[in-house]
Write a protein that holds these residues in place. Structure first.
Motif: not given
Length: 174
Positions: A87-108
């Protein structure tokens, strides 16, 4: 497994070579390297495209990890990094590249607080510190290109890009 693996958008050979070294790392070493990158230069990564990322799309995914146990958090991040169907990987995969970068930034940013911290006994198996050093020595645009490539190669999606015009000889129409 369908994932976001695609042809690279990196145009510089040196950046592509560094990405290939990153891509050869184990999943845990990739996660560690992303953590170190965001620790070292996170403040400059997110503002790189302030209009391009949409926190309203990325934040629910960032915060979803807060409610999981430490083991579940780590496994969720590993699932995304592996491009597994979850579920989480699929929702991540649906995001744009910039939003994916933002997810990793938020997790870090949340590591050690709301998200499991780097294990104190972690020892990199690959050349994580050398890759980190090489990334720090790159021009800013090359750093962002490499991080965007890393982010878009993660996550699960069943959406595939249409074949290029050179293959089909026809264009898509509305």
């Amino acid at each position: 497994m369908a994932s976001n693996n695609q042809t690279t958008q990196i145009t510089e050979d040196s950046t592509n070579d560094l990405f290939q070294r990153y891509d050869a790392l184990s999943v845990d070493d990739k996660l560690a390297l992303l953590y170190y990158i965001y620790e070292a230069m996170g403040g400059s990564i997110t503002p790189a495209a302030p209009e391009a990322a949409d926190p309203e799309l990325a934040e629910p995914l960032i915060k979803e990890l807060y409610d999981l146990s430490k083991d579940e958090q780590l496994e969720a991040m590993r699932s995304v990094a592996r491009g597994e169907h979850s579920d989480i990987s699929e929702r991540y995969g649906a995001l744009s590249a910039n939003n994916q970068l933002l997810v990793w930034y938020g997790w870090a940013e949340a590591m050690g607080k709301q998200i499991v911290d780097m294990p104190s006994d972690y020892e990199a198996e690959g050349d994580v510190s050398k890759i980190l050093s090489d990334i720090k020595g790159m021009e800013f645009q090359s750093q962002i290109s490499l991080l965007r490539e890393a982010a878009t190669q993660m996550g699960f999606t069943s959406v595939t890009a249409p074949p290029p015009l050179a293959e089909t000889g026809i264009t898509n129409s509305l």
